[in-house]
Write a protein that holds these residues in place. Structure first.
Motif, PDB file in Angstrom:
ATOM      1  N   TYR A   1      44.509  43.264  37.753  1.00 52.07           N
ATOM      2  CA  TYR A   1      45.306  44.025  38.712  1.00 52.07           C
ATOM      3  C   TYR A   1      46.664  44.439  38.150  1.00 52.07           C
ATOM      4  N   PHE A   2      47.016  43.957  36.948  1.00 53.06           N
ATOM      5  CA  PHE A   2      48.287  44.313  36.324  1.00 53.06           C
ATOM      6  C   PHE A   2      48.128  45.568  35.467  1.00 53.06           C
ATOM      7  N   ASP A   3      49.179  46.404  35.418  1.00 48.00           N
ATOM      8  CA  ASP A   3      49.173  47.474  34.429  1.00 48.00           C
ATOM      9  C   ASP A   3      49.546  46.870  33.072  1.00 48.00           C
TER      10      ASP A   3
ATOM     11  N   GLY B   1      51.316  44.820  42.280  1.00 48.84           N
ATOM     12  CA  GLY B   1      50.500  45.844  42.909  1.00 48.84           C
ATOM     13  C   GLY B   1      50.181  45.583  44.363  1.00 48.84           C
ATOM     14  N   LEU B   2      50.943  44.720  45.029  1.00 47.96           N
ATOM     15  CA  LEU B   2      50.662  44.393  46.418  1.00 47.96           C
ATOM     16  C   LEU B   2      51.348  45.370  47.372  1.00 47.96           C
ATOM     17  N   GLN B   3      50.754  45.528  48.544  1.00 52.81           N
ATOM     18  CA  GLN B   3      51.326  46.302  49.633  1.00 52.81           C
ATOM     19  C   GLN B   3      51.977  45.357  50.633  1.00 52.81           C
ATOM     20  N   VAL B   4      52.753  45.900  51.562  1.00 54.10           N
ATOM     21  CA  VAL B   4      53.478  45.043  52.501  1.00 54.10           C
ATOM     22  C   VAL B   4      52.526  44.172  53.311  1.00 54.10           C
ATOM     23  N   PHE B   5      51.338  44.668  53.641  1.00 52.78           N
ATOM     24  CA  PHE B   5      50.399  43.841  54.399  1.00 52.78           C
ATOM     25  C   PHE B   5      49.799  42.732  53.550  1.00 52.78           C
TER      26      PHE B   5
END
Length: 263
Positions: free
Chosen positions: A161-163, A210-214
């Protein structure tokens, strides 16, 4: 409103109960998945659980906003937002691994003040709120101290999930923890479940990007209420405008060590 958000916590537990009621019967049932516009998977469980939570909020908190992974944003007028991720770890759900969870957060003026991680299959529920200790199924939990990174247990959902730049920083941290056959440990997979384990004193560091607020809002009150800390990769506290990089620590004294290791 009480200082410890008692009424809001009661609603959050009802939301978690409603989501659990939709998710648990579908676990290992062969439920099919579709691909969303970002190519991530979504199942009937994700949608049914969020819809069930929204129905409660629309009746009991119509003045509050809602931010959900599956059904987007409903604007409010109170300065508060309920942030919902019905199945954090949809892939784990799909392959029958009970390490996904439902995430429920309350934001006030963009800052997380209440959070729940609910695991519907093991029936584990972590709850955190501003001004009160974090609990697991109603009993207080605490993070553990960590003397050095070489002694730590580090968790992340997946290095994929990391660039490229993030992967290099993460691998530098991983090498500091467990390189050259040191005593530290690294665990992969787990999504939000890792943060519950950190709050309960079983994991020392969770590092993600890469996470979103939710994905992250509910985690902040839970980790901090158990004695830990949550920041971005620059060491800044998280709000609704954070960049999606996460360092969660059971022992806040290790933050400078983690930032130094990551360069």
């Amino acid at each position: 409103m009480s200082a410890h958000f008692d009424a809001e916590l009661a609603i959050a537990h009802r939301l978690a109960d409603a989501a659990r009621g939709e998710i648990a019967p579908l676990f290992r049932s062969g439920v099919l998945a579709e691909r969303k516009s970002d190519a991530s998977p979504v199942t009937e469980a994700d949608r049914a659980a969020e819809a069930a939570m929204r129905r409660i909020l629309e009746v009991e908190r119509p003045q509050d906003g809602i931010v959900g992974e599956e059904y987007g944003v409903t604007e409010g007028r109170s300065g508060r937002q309920w942030v919902l991720d019905p199945v954090d770890g949809t892939i784990s759900f799909m392959v029958g691994r009970p390490i996904f969870g439902t995430l429920i957060a309350l934001l006030e003026d963009g800052w997380p003040v209440l959070g729940i991680i609910d695991q519907p299959i093991s029936e584990e529920r972590w709850a955190g709120r501003l001004g009160a200790p974090t609990t697991l199924n109603g009993r207080p939990v605490r993070t553990r101290r960590c003397r050095a990174l070489e002694d730590a247990a580090l968790a992340t959902s997946s290095p994929h999930y990391f660039d490229a730049g993030q992967a290099e920083a993460y691998m530098a941290l991983a090498h500091k923890v467990a390189g050259n056959a040191r005593q530290g440990m690294i665990a992969y997979g787990g999504d939000c479940y890792n943060y519950g384990l950190l709050a309960s004193g079983h994991v020392d560091i969770v590092c993600e990007a890469g996470l979103q607020v939710f994905d992250y809002a509910a985690l902040v009150p839970i980790v901090e209420g158990a004695g830990g800390s949550v920041s971005d990769w620059q060491g800044n506290p998280l709000d609704d405008k954070s960049d999606g990089t996460i360092i969660a620590l059971g022992d806040p004294a290790r933050l400078d060590d983690v930032l130094e290791a990551m360069g």
